[in-house]
Design an enzyme around this catalytic site. Structure first.
Site, PDB file in Angstrom:
ATOM      1  CG  HIS A 131      53.834  -8.404  67.172  1.00  0.00           C
ATOM      2  ND1 HIS A 131      54.315  -8.045  66.418  1.00  0.00           N
ATOM      3  CD2 HIS A 131      52.203  -8.533  66.943  1.00  0.00           C
ATOM      4  CE1 HIS A 131      53.341  -8.087  65.561  1.00  0.00           C
ATOM      5  NE2 HIS A 131      52.269  -8.149  65.808  1.00  0.00           N
TER       6      HIS A 131
ATOM      7  CG  ASP B 210      47.961 -10.721  58.957  1.00  0.00           C
ATOM      8  OD1 ASP B 210      46.744 -10.449  59.007  1.00  0.00           O
ATOM      9  OD2 ASP B 210      48.529 -10.356  58.797  1.00  0.00           O
TER      10      ASP B 210
ATOM     11  CD  GLU C  76      47.584  -4.914  61.809  1.00  0.00           C
ATOM     12  OE1 GLU C  76      47.655  -4.211  61.526  1.00  0.00           O
ATOM     13  OE2 GLU C  76      47.823  -5.589  61.950  1.00  0.00           O
ATOM     14  CD  GLU C  77      50.644  -8.669  62.694  1.00  0.00           C
ATOM     15  OE1 GLU C  77      51.123  -7.740  62.766  1.00  0.00           O
ATOM     16  OE2 GLU C  77      50.225  -8.491  63.700  1.00  0.00           O
TER      17      GLU C  77
ATOM     18  NE  ARG D 257      44.574   8.312  73.315  1.00  0.00           N
ATOM     19  CZ  ARG D 257      44.629   8.974  73.946  1.00  0.00           C
ATOM     20  NH1 ARG D 257      43.874   8.703  75.342  1.00  0.00           N
ATOM     21  NH2 ARG D 257      44.620  10.761  74.280  1.00  0.00           N
TER      22      ARG D 257
END
Length: 475
Positions: A444, A143, A209-210, A254
């Site tokens: 973004h 998306d 996902e957003e 990480r």
């Protein structure tokens, strides 16, 4: 969090970075995407680049060289797919064109494809012919964002659509076009080397996902609810995210906590309307709201151990009234909570409600607190699996190009997948060499720009991790 509050759509807080205020209309705050997870560094000269990892690269096998050769051969097509998707972006649960394009590609390669999972999602399966082995899921999100593109590219998006009741520009401002193209290329290379592949690969092309407006459940959570991991159930899941905070050719990872939880709340304060010249004749919800906002800051600063684990409680919107000389009967506030610790998450959510209600009651008003149901839990990379796969990333990245990422308070709904089975989620740098990743527009932003030379390392990393996890190419 690395993104800063900006102008919002009515009723929807939003987060953007490094864009002029006149061009920010149309963003959506509920976009809880990791963007870059911890990899996106805050802008400014004082920000520190993540240090190189000390992980030694894993030894290479002949299959790795063959996969690299196939990856280089498909690079041009992968970039073309990315540009096509970028020029034709689609918001969450609207990824009809993207999903159809991906499904057609996978079917030509011999994958078993299940479509319309969580509205527009895809789950595709390929069984290797190199012998028995584990089942491994690979995920890409599809998306775009309600962001008007400001990058001067021949394939820039000019798309517009309706979102949250308003017409908005649409842009792949978080790099999901890259993720989709990389996994499409991964699918083709794995199919080409199916004879060497052990076990089974499950490709998950995820919508939304957003996040979605008005608390709607979607994305990874809904895909799992609709059986994305049921048949077959993966033993592990891998995912990646392109980031502006790393130079193209650089990879980051990480172990353990890697992305925060994200929850959005609304506080509605009820007062009693009166003339601005006679405030004693009513109950001022704006004054009550101001007191609530001040008191909420003490939850983070005085009621939790901020040294033990990071958390952030932010009020990003405050709306009340429509005239300067009328005290309204209500005011609303919207904000976000980010934390790594589930116990702290529940504690702060409870305290927001208690503090807001008690202050409003003490000032002769009333407050209602609601939390949207589509928040994301924190995401952690499985420590043992990450330690196992880090040498694969080191092999692909090369000396000094694998980075150990710091923790950050962005969020990512890959968390739902990695809470179901062990997962590893890593970062892929896409800032052009010669530019300071700390200074470029971040994910973004309407000026987010991808150096496409970063896609090939992402593809190679995914292929190497598949080969190493499944034991493919081992005599």
């Amino acid at each position: 969090m690395f993104l800063r509050p900006a102008l919002q759509l009515p009723g929807r807080p939003r987060l953007v970075a490094d864009a002029p205020a006149t061009s920010r209309r149309g963003f959506l705050a509920a976009c809880a995407c990791a963007c870059a997870l911890p990899a996106v560094l805050s802008s400014g000269a004082k920000a520190q680049m993540p240090p190189p990892s000390s992980i030694a690269p894993a030894p290479a096998r002949p299959l790795h060289a063959a996969l690299d050769e196939s990856a280089r051969a498909i690079e041009g097509r992968m970039i073309a797919w990315r540009r096509d998707i970028h020029q034709n972006p689609e918001l969450g649960n609207q990824e009809v064109r993207t999903s159809a394009m991906v499904a057609a590609h996978l079917r030509t390669l011999g994958y078993t494809v299940r479509d319309k999972v969580a509205v527009t999602g895809l789950v595709a399966t390929l069984k290797g012919e190199g012998g028995p082995g584990p089942t491994l899921a690979l995920r890409a999100d599809m998306d775009a964002l309600p962001v008007p593109e400001e990058v001067d590219l021949p394939f820039a998006s000019r798309a517009k659509t309706m979102w949250g009741g308003q017409e908005v520009g649409v842009m792949h401002a978080c790099g999901h076009d890259c993720h989709t193209a990389i996994l499409m290329a991964t699918a083709e290379v794995l199919a080409r080397h199916r004879a060497d592949l052990r076990g089974t690969v499950v490709l998950v092309f995820q919508p939304a996902e957003e996040n979605l407006p008005d608390g709607e459940i979607g994305g990874a959570r809904r895909m799992l609810d609709e059986g994305a991991f049921n048949d077959p159930k993966p033993d592990a899941v891998f995912g990646l995210h392109v980031v502006s905070g790393l130079t193209a050719g650089t990879l980051g990872y990480r172990p353990g906590p890697a992305a925060a939880s994200a929850d959005e709340f609304t506080i509605t304060v009820h007062g009693r309307q009166t003339h601005g010249a006679r405030p004693w004749g009513g109950v001022d919800p704006i004054v009550i709201g101001a007191q609530i906002i001040s008191a909420l800051q003490t939850i983070q600063s005085r009621q939790v151990d901020s040294g033990a684990s990071p958390s952030v409680l932010t009020v990003g919107q405050f709306h009340g009234g429509n005239r300067s000389n009328i005290i309204p009967d209500r005011a609303t506030m919207n904000g976000t909570l980010r934390t790594y610790d589930e116990e702290r998450r529940q504690f702060i959510m409870r305290r927001v409600k208690e503090v807001s209600e008690s202050i409003a009651q003490g000032m002769d008003g009333r407050a209602e607190v609601s939390w949207l149901p589509n928040g994301y839990p924190s995401m952690a990379n499985d420590p043992a699996l990450t330690q196992r796969m880090a040498p694969s990333l080191a092999r692909v990245a090369g000396e000094g190009a694998l980075r150990m990422m710091p923790p950050g308070l962005a969020a990512e709904d890959f968390a739902y997948f990695s809470r179901t089975v062990p997962g590893v989620f890593f970062n892929v740098g896409v800032t052009a060499p010669g530019l300071d990743p700390r200074q470029v527009p971040t994910n973004h932003s309407p000026r987010f720009r991808v150096d496409e030379s970063g896609l090939l390392p992402g593809l190679r990393a995914m292929l190497h991790m598949v080969a190493d996890y499944t034991g493919s190419g081992v005599a």
